[in-house]
Every structure is written in structure tokens, then in C-alpha cells.
Design a protein around this motif. Structure first.
Motif, PDB file in Angstrom:
ATOM      1  N   ASN A  89       0.670  -1.173  -0.096  1.00 28.44           N
ATOM      2  CA  ASN A  89      -0.009   0.140  -0.092  1.00 28.44           C
ATOM      3  C   ASN A  89       0.806   1.356  -0.022  1.00 28.44           C
ATOM      4  O   ASN A  89       1.403   1.607   1.129  1.00 28.44           O
ATOM      5  N   GLU A  90       1.093   2.054  -0.899  1.00 30.24           N
ATOM      6  CA  GLU A  90       1.977   2.879  -1.327  1.00 30.24           C
ATOM      7  C   GLU A  90       1.772   4.005  -0.548  1.00 30.24           C
ATOM      8  O   GLU A  90       2.305   4.715   0.089  1.00 30.24           O
ATOM      9  N   ALA A  91       0.323   4.440  -0.490  1.00 30.41           N
ATOM     10  CA  ALA A  91      -0.233   5.635   0.269  1.00 30.41           C
ATOM     11  C   ALA A  91       0.274   5.703   1.969  1.00 30.41           C
ATOM     12  O   ALA A  91       0.724   6.621   2.502  1.00 30.41           O
TER      13      ALA A  91
ATOM     14  N   LEU B 131       8.310  -5.341   6.175  1.00 31.13           N
ATOM     15  CA  LEU B 131       8.321  -3.730   6.523  1.00 31.13           C
ATOM     16  C   LEU B 131       8.832  -3.216   5.078  1.00 31.13           C
ATOM     17  O   LEU B 131       9.642  -3.842   4.474  1.00 31.13           O
ATOM     18  N   GLY B 132       8.229  -2.202   4.366  1.00 30.30           N
ATOM     19  CA  GLY B 132       8.710  -1.508   3.381  1.00 30.30           C
ATOM     20  C   GLY B 132       8.757  -0.006   3.299  1.00 30.30           C
ATOM     21  O   GLY B 132       8.732   0.414   4.523  1.00 30.30           O
ATOM     22  N   GLY B 133       8.859   0.609   2.287  1.00 32.70           N
ATOM     23  CA  GLY B 133       8.970   2.031   2.343  1.00 32.70           C
ATOM     24  C   GLY B 133       9.919   2.491   3.081  1.00 32.70           C
ATOM     25  O   GLY B 133      11.021   2.186   3.234  1.00 32.70           O
ATOM     26  N   TYR B 138      14.663   3.165   6.649  1.00 34.59           N
ATOM     27  CA  TYR B 138      15.260   3.592   7.728  1.00 34.59           C
ATOM     28  C   TYR B 138      16.048   2.540   8.306  1.00 34.59           C
ATOM     29  O   TYR B 138      17.297   2.836   8.783  1.00 34.59           O
ATOM     30  N   VAL B 139      15.726   1.407   8.388  1.00 27.39           N
ATOM     31  CA  VAL B 139      16.512   0.107   8.861  1.00 27.39           C
ATOM     32  C   VAL B 139      17.798   0.251   8.088  1.00 27.39           C
ATOM     33  O   VAL B 139      19.014  -0.158   8.750  1.00 27.39           O
ATOM     34  N   LYS B 140      17.633   0.191   6.830  1.00 29.38           N
ATOM     35  CA  LYS B 140      18.939   0.146   6.189  1.00 29.38           C
ATOM     36  C   LYS B 140      19.846   1.443   6.395  1.00 29.38           C
ATOM     37  O   LYS B 140      21.082   0.945   6.404  1.00 29.38           O
ATOM     38  N   SER B 141      19.310   2.681   6.440  1.00 33.61           N
ATOM     39  CA  SER B 141      20.419   3.551   6.585  1.00 33.61           C
ATOM     40  C   SER B 141      20.840   3.848   7.963  1.00 33.61           C
ATOM     41  O   SER B 141      21.804   4.441   7.944  1.00 33.61           O
ATOM     42  N   GLN B 322      -2.634  -1.485  10.777  1.00 31.46           N
ATOM     43  CA  GLN B 322      -1.414  -1.936  10.411  1.00 31.46           C
ATOM     44  C   GLN B 322      -0.304  -0.463  10.316  1.00 31.46           C
ATOM     45  O   GLN B 322       0.756  -0.614  10.747  1.00 31.46           O
ATOM     46  N   ASP B 323      -0.918   0.719   9.780  1.00 36.17           N
ATOM     47  CA  ASP B 323       0.143   1.702   9.591  1.00 36.17           C
ATOM     48  C   ASP B 323       0.371   2.320  10.892  1.00 36.17           C
ATOM     49  O   ASP B 323       1.577   2.646  11.137  1.00 36.17           O
ATOM     50  N   VAL B 324      -0.269   2.179  12.092  1.00 32.05           N
ATOM     51  CA  VAL B 324      -0.185   2.762  13.243  1.00 32.05           C
ATOM     52  C   VAL B 324       0.980   1.837  13.916  1.00 32.05           C
ATOM     53  O   VAL B 324       1.844   2.094  14.341  1.00 32.05           O
ATOM     54  N   ALA B 325       0.752   0.660  13.866  1.00 34.45           N
ATOM     55  CA  ALA B 325       1.706  -0.549  14.395  1.00 34.45           C
ATOM     56  C   ALA B 325       3.062  -0.412  13.648  1.00 34.45           C
ATOM     57  O   ALA B 325       3.829  -0.422  14.627  1.00 34.45           O
ATOM     58  N   VAL B 326       3.017  -0.117  12.392  1.00 38.68           N
ATOM     59  CA  VAL B 326       4.402   0.063  11.830  1.00 38.68           C
ATOM     60  C   VAL B 326       5.337   1.196  12.204  1.00 38.68           C
ATOM     61  O   VAL B 326       6.327   1.038  12.448  1.00 38.68           O
ATOM     62  N   ALA B 327       4.117   2.284  12.449  1.00 38.82           N
ATOM     63  CA  ALA B 327       5.095   3.497  12.942  1.00 38.82           C
ATOM     64  C   ALA B 327       5.435   3.428  14.038  1.00 38.82           C
ATOM     65  O   ALA B 327       6.549   4.019  14.636  1.00 38.82           O
TER      66      ALA B 327
END
Lengths: 461, 427
Positions: A89-91, B131-133, B138-141, B322-327
């Protein structure tokens, strides 16, 4: 012959003219319509409440089957094959997951659905019989019972059904249904092997073949564990019995003073919860435990004694410690029994000139065995499944065989625990559970059937 | 007849109940979909209520240790006005994550901490999300390549690493000098050394020292398998047999190493950063921390190599938000959170920027752990067949300690062991 007659008599006691087959043959149009529309016959005969209840059951059943049951039942063969899906999900900058099939849930719900269907069939049959009964009563000019009368009857003539219904439902829902579900796992490849933790399939009797096969690694482990389990169960049961009896006899002797004090001392160990004593003993006899340390500090030993890390020693240890935990109970049982043996028997024997040994072998022993055999069988079974003592003492160890998941003191039940909880071989766990049950049931039934307590129920009275 | 009636009443109840359960489940699913689409479309200007379950080890939630986890989670909530997060905390040590999460991945925590050796089985049980994007970036850098690799499977990053996970040596400075600690054999001449030989996480270090490999050179080649089959492996076994027989060697089992260090009967032991606190308390300034020594096998000095991995924050794929959890996972593994973790519990950070700090650079524990990680360790393999390694290796260590392996049968026993770690236990 006796039992056959008894059986017929029993059947006659429960005779009723309102059977399902008769309803099918002699039922009128309304009764027959009840086959499709449950409760129809009852409603026509003005048993509205009852008829509506039947109808509601049918409606609920149909609703359940459409919404849940049919979905899971249709997947019972494949147990599901849809994999979990991952979408970027890109967004939001996250991977979103769409859950795939979960074979475990499919299996569970399919088993539940089968039970629901079976229960429904029972009620369906009951509704037809009920409608036929109403039809017959109407014909005879009697009035079919009202709903309120039925309920009142539950507190009177049919009290047993009212009282038995909750426990039977409880056993069905909480024991039989999970059991069927667990047993069915034995025929799947539900294990971490080849990643079958989410999606698994039926494999027939493969797991049984593998486990019963001497040559496979899990098979050789299995037979080793079975051997030790039987040795353990026999040793633990009979040593407990023999030593407990001796102790009880010793205390029960006429010449022993302060009988209750001695009994109190021995029974004191029951006051400490079993698991506490076991854990303390385990720590005491550890390789670095207090026993070894004391012996070493006083220069009695130079090398620490491997109480739980040497196979033979560990086996002796668990059996001995189990005596410590078990003898007080035997002592209680046997003391109670000894005090119940009629004194006249001993007096008569003495008059006849029998010595101490003779009275023991001819009176005390037979009397005890008569009463104790069923108890011994239960102890034997509970020893085969004696998880606590083994797991808390040696944890099944020592485990020094690199090809095996079981240790040298592992019983079937502790090994089952390791296989499922630690190793995630749920399928083999289920197989072992089934095999344990088969062995136990056979041994107990055969011994019980041959015991005096069963054959000659009124022998000692 | 009445029995059936009773049955019918009960059945109706149970059926209604079951169908209700069926209903409620599908209803909930619908709800899930609705909320996710709504959030996606309107970007929710008002505060969104979010419920998150977070699991971490007990020490991170203990009052006397500063409640790191709870503090960080609350800070995260404050930093994000768009979410109103209600947390439920649970206890689960990093090493037990796979075991606990896999019991019921759907009911497990949304965000949890895990040791990277759990990763493969978490993936198998569908209990961890990739995890993506910007999270992956961040993990890589912010981490060294070795750390990134420790949470990577098939090019996918599965966790935000927050510390290295390995073991090294603690010793008594008053007994061993700077030269002694370079060789285990020299140390054994001078004082009692304790090593957890019956623990599969440690025992491999000797075999790796003498050139045995696990899953290829970099530990990721599942088909290569574990190579304990040559003469070099037999030589190690013989070395270990002699080691066990050495009067100055003690197997470390059930905390016996730590208690021995405390009462002075043991002068050196092998363990990880978690034992630093109690050891420092017991030995004070005499406590030395160093990376692993060498061992003399067949006349040559071989460098012992520990398994090294990382501990990381993972996200449950079954999580509703999912978005909150990843953050949150990202925040818990961020520079700020790692700093707090170090301050509160001396958890060695992995963030490359933090490791540049003078204070952290000067910390003996950090130096020992990171030197071990960089030079005397191998990446702990976590490919699927590694699952076959653990139980046989535990048993192998125990049989060594119990003296069942001798110089005479070392070759045969090593061959058996090699076969066992390369086959499934359920064959």
C-alpha cells in the motif's frame, strides 16, 4: 443368558408406541409434512409453543448452515489452499496482508458443523415422533399435553432429563467435540515439518506408520518411550502399593505404640502441595544442588553425583521420589481397609491354629486385593499419564541422544508435550495421544474384567 | 419424549449462539474493511481511536528498571495527535516470541519484540509482516549491513533492530591478564572457567572455530546444510572431551556460572549483556569483558565464533491498524528509543549514529559486544533447516558433559551428530 434377559427387560421398560418408523408409516399428512417443516404437526394439533420451538430450531439450523456450516464443510476435504496475500500500500507505506485459509480453523468449524448436523438430526427425529404422538393422542380423543404441562413434567416425571441435560451437553461440547477435533489431527500433516503450520492436508495413516515403524527416528524414540513408560508405571504402582502396605501393617501392629503419631508424620508430606515438594527435591538433587555441595564440602565424594544427568540414576531417582509422594496416600487407603477387616475372621483363624503368616496370606491379602484391584488399575493408568512427577523432577531428561526428541525418563505424556509445545509436531502428538488411549483402555479393561471385584461383586460382605 | 424437548430447547440456544458467533465474526470483518477504506480515503482529520497490543520482555515493563516500553509507547502517542492509542501490554521475552506468537498469530500482539533467530518460524506461522517503504529505508540507513542482514529474508525486511544479540566473555581481572584472555587453554591453566556446553546456542562456537560451516559461508544457503562431517569436526569433539575432563572446566547450567562468579569459585564465564548488571555488582572493578578467546585444536589456534543476531521489533500481519503498528515499531527502534533503552537498561544500541557517541564508545560492555559481533561471530543462521539444529545440539552438549562421548568413540558420535542436525527429528 442372564444378561440377555435383563437386556430385554430393560428394553421393554422403555417401550413406546411413538417411534420414528411408525411415524413414517402411519403418520398422516401433517406428520409427514413435519419431515420438511419441523413442528408443523404440533402446530396443527394446537401445540403451538412446541411446534414453534421445532420450527425455530430448523430456521436456526438452516441459517447456520448457509452462513457458516456449508462453507467449512465444503472445505473439509482440501482443508483450504488459499495462501496469505501481501499487497503493498503505497499511500500508507505498509504491506497489507489478506489472511489466507487457516486449515486449523477449517477443521475445527467442520467438526463443529458435523456435530450441529448430528444434533439437528436428533431433534428432527424427535419432532416427527412428537408430531406423530400428537396425532395418535388426538385420534384416541385425548388432549396432547400443553407446553406448560411439558415443562412442569420436567420437574416431576422427567426430572432425570432436566438434571442430566446440562452435564451431557457439557461433555459433548467440552470433551467429545474437542476430542474428535484432536483425533482428526492425527491424520493430517499439521506440523512445522515442511511448513504445514497454517495450511495442512490429510495424509491418512502415514503418521501411524511412521511412529510404529522401528526404523524411523521418531519410531525408535516411540518404542523406547513406551518401554520406559510401562516399566515406570509398573514400578511406580506396585512399589507404592507394596511399601505403603508394609508401612500400614507395621503401624497397624498391635505392639506399635503411638499409632496416630506415626500416621500423622507420614501423612504430613501430603500437606505440602505435590509440585512444591517435587520442585524442591529437584533443586536439592541438581548437579550443583545442595546434596552434591554438602557431600563435596565434607569430602565424601570427589565427583558430583549425576542424580538427574545419568540415565539409570535418573530413572531410579524419579521412581524413588514418586514413592515419597505416593506412599502416604497408600498408607491412608490401606489403614482404612485394615481397620475394616472383621476381627472375627482373625479370631476364627487363630482358633483354627493359623499363624501370623497364614492369616496374612489367607485373610488380609485377599481382602485387600479384592478392594484394591480397581484402585490399583486407576493408579496404574494415572501413573502412565503421570506428567507432574516426571516433568517437574527430571523434565524427561537426561536427553543425550542426538537423534531423539525424548529423554531417558520421558513418559508418553511428557514426550507428547515436548512434541507439541516445543517442537510443534501436532500430528505426531495426536497419534501418540490416540495410541496411549488404546493401550490404557485395553490394559484396564482386561485387568478389571479379570479382577475379583468385577467377577464376584458380593464376595466379601 | 420430554428429553427430546429439553434437547431441542438447548439446541436452539446453542445453535442461536453459534450462529451469533458466526454473525459477529463476519460483522467484525466488515467493520475492519470499512474502517480501513475510510481511513484511506479521507485521511481522518479527527483523532482516530486505535487499540494496540504490545508485547515485550518483563524487564522493559518493570518499575524499577524504568518501564522503557510503556514510556516509549506513551511518547509515541503524544507525538501523534492524529491517533488516540490505547495500549494493552503483555509480557513475552524476545527469544520466546515465535513460540508465543505462533500459538495463535491472530490473537497475538500487534507489535512485539523478537530475537532474529525466531524470524523464520514467525514467517512460517504468518505471524510477522514485511516492512517496506520508509520503514525499510530507515532500517537500512541507520544500521550496519550485518544487522540489516539479520532481519532480512529473501530481500524482505521483517523487523526494526534495536540491539545485537550475542555472547562474549566475562572474567575476573585479578586472575587473568590481558594476554591470558586471548586463549581459552591459557585461562584454564590459571583458573576455573565455566562455559554453557549443554546449550545449543553456545556449543557451535567450537565447531565454527575449526572451520565447520552452517548453511554455507554466510549462513543463508539452506541446501548447503550443516557441515560437521570432516576430520576437523572430530578434532573439535576430541578437544571438547578433553575440555570436559579438565579440572578447571565447569559446565554452566541453570545459572551455575553466574552464581560461581558471585561466590568466587568460577573466574570466567560466557554470557551476554543481560548478565552484566549482576556481575558488575559482584565483581566491581575486577570485572573484565572481552570478545571470545582462541582454542588450540590440533596444535593450531582457532578463533571461537559465537552466533550473533539481533533483537528487533516486529509487526503482526493480522493487526487491524497496520499503519499505526508499523509507525510504533519504527519508533521503538528509533535512535531516541535506543538511547533511552541504553540509559535505562544498558541495552547496547545498534544505531550507527548512537555508536559514534563518546560515552557509548567508551563503555566496555558495548565494546565487547560489538567487537564480538564484528570479528568473533558468525551471523546466526535462520534458514528453514536450522530448526533441525537445536534439539540435537542441546542433547549433544549434554552427552559431552555426561561423558558419554569419549576420545575413542568421538569419530562415530560426531558422525551421528552430523547426521542428526541435518535431518528432521520426525523422520
Amino acid at each position: 443368558m442372564d444378561s440377555v434377559i435383563k437386556f430385554h427387560k430393560k428394553k421393554k421398560d422403555f417401550y413406546t408406541p411413538y417411534t420414528f418408523t411408525r411415524a413414517l408409516i402411519k403418520g398422516d399428512i401433517f406428520t409427514k409434512l413435519s419431515l420438511v417443516i419441523m413442528g408443523f404437526g404440533n402446530i396443527v394439533r394446537k401445540q403451538f409453543a412446541k411446534g414453534l420451538v421445532f420450527l425455530a430450531v430448523e430456521a436456526a439450523f438452516i441459517y447456520y448452515m448457509i452462513t457458516t456450516g456449508s462453507y467449512y464443510l465444503s472445505r473439509i476435504i482440501s482443508l483450504g489452499d488459499t495462501e496469505q496475500k501481501k499487497v503493498w500500500n503505497e499511500a500508507k507505506g505498509i504491506f497489507e496482508y489478506e489472511a489466507g485459509d487457516d486449515s486449523q480453523l477449517i477443521l475445527l468449524y467442520a467438526v463443529v458443523s458435523i456435530f450441529v448436523i448430528l444434533l439437528f438430526l436428533l431433534i428432527w427425529r424427535a419432532s416427527i415422533k412428537s408430531s406423530y404422538k400428537a396425532q395418535c393422542l388426538k385420534k384416541e380423543g385425548k388432549k396432547p399435553s400443553t407446553f406448560i404441562e411439558d415443562i412442569k413434567d420436567l420437574f416431576d416425571g422427567n426430572l432425570h432429563t432436566l438434571l442430566l441435560a446440562p452435564p451431557i451437553m457439557g461433555i459433548l461440547i467440552f470433551t467429545v467435540m474437542p476430542l474428535v477435533y484432536m483425533i482428526s489431527m492425527a491424520f493430517t500433516n499439521y506440523s512445522r515439518q515442511d511448513t504445514h503450520l497454517i495450511l495442512f492436508d490429510w495424509v491418512g495413516f502415514d503418521n501411524f506408520v511412521k511412529i510404529l515403524n522401528f526404523k524411523s527416528s521418531i519410531g525408535s524414540t516411540f518404542w523406547g518411550v513406551v518401554g520406559w513408560t510401562i516399566v515406570w508405571a509398573i514400578a511406580a504402582t506396585f512399589l507404592n502399593f507394596i511399601l505403603g502396605t508394609l508401612l500400614a501393617l507395621l503401624i497397624n501392629r498391635k505392639k506399635t505404640y503411638c499409632k496416630s503419631m506415626w500416621r500423622f508424620f507420614f501423612i504430613l508430606s501430603i500437606a505440602v502441595p505435590q509440585f512444591v515438594s517435587l520442585l524442591i527435591i529437584r533443586t536439592m538433587f541438581d548437579d550443583n544442588g545442595i546434596i552434591n555441595t554438602i557431600l563435596e564440602n565434607h569430602n565424601i565424594i570427589s565427583d558430583r553425583i549425576p542424580f538427574f544427568s545419568n540415565a539409570t540414576l535418573a530413572r531410579i531417582m524419579v521412581i524413588t521420589i514418586n514413592l515419597w509422594v505416593g506412599i502416604p496416600y497408600t498408607l491412608l487407603q490401606v489403614t482404612g481397609m485394615l481397620q475394616n477387616i472383621p476381627q472375627e475372621l482373625y479370631e476364627a483363624a487363630r482358633v483354627d491354629g493359623a499363624g501370623k503368616f497364614k492369616t496374612f496370606t489367607n485373610i488380609t491379602m485377599p481382602y485387600m486385593l479384592f478392594i484394591m484391584t480397581p484402585y490399583l488399575i486407576t493408579t496404574f493408568t494415572s501413573n502412565i499419564n503421570n506428567f507432574n512427577v516426571i516433568y517437574l523432577l527430571s523434565a524427561g531428561g537426561p536427553t543425550t541422544d542426538v537423534t531423539s526428541t525424548a529423554g531417558k525418563t520421558d513418559l508418553l505424556v511428557t514426550w507428547l508435550y515436548k512434541l507439541t509445545v516445543d517442537q510443534q509436531f501436532y500430528n505426531y502428538g495426536a497419534v501418540i495421544g490416540i495410541l496411549t488411549f488404546v493401550v490404557l483402555a485395553t490394559v484396564s479393561l482386561i485387568t478389571y474384567r479379570r479382577s475379583g471385584s468385577y467377577k464376584n461383586e458380593e464376595g466379601f460382605q | 419424549m420430554k428429553f427430546k424437548r429439553i434437547c431441542s430447547v438447548l439446541l436452539v440456544t446453542s445453535m442461536v449462539a453459534t450462529s451469533m458467533i458466526g454473525c459477529s465474526k463476519s460483522d467484525k470483518d466488515d467493520d475492519d474493511k470499512k474502517t480501513t477504506t475510510a481511513a484511506g480515503e479521507t485521511a481522518a482529520p479527527e483523532k482516530k481511536d486505535v487499540k494496540l497490543t504490545v508485547w515485550g520482555p518483563a524487564e522493559d515493563q518493570a518499575k524499577d528498571k524504568g518501564e522503557w516500553l510503556i514510556k516509549m509507547c506513551n511518547q509515541f502517542n503524544d507525538a501523534h495527535p492524529e491517533w488516540n492509542i490505547t495500549y494493552t501490554f503483555g509480557t513475552c521475552a524476545e527469544g520466546d516470541a515465535a513460540k508465543t506468537v505462533n500459538q495463535d498469530a491472530k490473537g497475538a500482539a500487534d507489535v512485539y519484540m523478537f530475537s532474529n533467530d525466531n524470524l523464520q518460524s514467525l514467517i512460517d506461522a504468518q505471524g510477522i509482516a514485511e516492512l517496506g517503504g520508509k520503514t525499510a529505508d530507515y532500517v537500512k540507513s541507520t544500521n550496519s549491513e550485518a544487522i540489516v542482514n539479520s532481519v532480512t529474508i529473501k530481500d524482505g525486511i521483517y523487523g526494526v533492530p534495536f540491539t545485537t544479540n550475542t555472547w562474549f566473555m566475562y572474567y575476573d581481572k585479578s586472575v587473568f591478564g590481558a594476554d591470558d584472555i586471548k586463549s581459552l587453554d591459557k585461562m584454564l591453566e590459571k583458573g576455573v572457567v565455566s562455559f554453557p556446553l549443554s546449550n545449543s546456542w553456545y556449543v557451535a562456537s567450537f565447531y565454527v572455530a575449526n572451520g565447520c560451516t552452517l548453511f554455507g559461508a554466510d549462513g543463508t544457503d539452506n541446501d548447503a546444510g550443516i557441515k560437521y562431517d570432516g576430520d576437523n569436526a572430530v578434532a573439535v569433539t576430541k578437544y571438547l572431551v578433553n575440555l570436559v575432563a579438565n579440572k578447571n572446566f565447569k559446565n554452566d547450567d541453570k545459572g551455575s556460572g553466574l552464581s560461581g562468579m558471585r561466590d568466587g569459585s568460577i573466574k570466567a564465564m560466557f554470557s551476554g549483556s543481560w548478565d552484566y548488571g549482576p556481575l558488575k555488582e559482584a565483581l566491581g572493578d575486577n570485572l573484565g569483558v572481552a570478545s571470545l578467546p582462541t582454542v588450540k585444536i590440533d596444535g593450531k589456534d582457532c578463533q571461537m565464533k559465537s552466533f550473533a543476531g539481533s533483537k528487533a521489533i516486529g509487526v503482526n500481519p493480522n493487526c487491524k491498524d497496520q499503519d499505526v503498528a508499523v509507525a510504533l515499531a519504527l519508533y521503538l527502534g528509533s535512535e531516541e528509543a535506543q538511547q533511552a533503552h541504553y540509559d535505562l537498561r544498558t541495552i547496547v544500541p545498534v544505531n550507527t549514529k548512537l555508536l559514534e557517541q563518546d560515552k557509548i564508545k567508551a563503555d566496555a560492555l558495548v565494546v565487547a559486544q560489538n567487537t564480538t559481533f564484528d570479528s568473533t561471530s558468525i551471523l546466526q543462521p535462520f534458514c528453514p533447516n536450522m530448526a533441525n539444529y537445536w534439539t540435537p545440539s542441546d542433547n549433544w552438549g549434554k552427552s559431552l558433559v555426561a561423558g558419554e562421548v569419549t576420545l575413542d568413540n568421538a569419530a562415530d558420535k560426531t558422525a551421528d551428530y552430523n547426521k542428526a542436525v541435518n535431518t528432521s527429528l520426525a523422520n
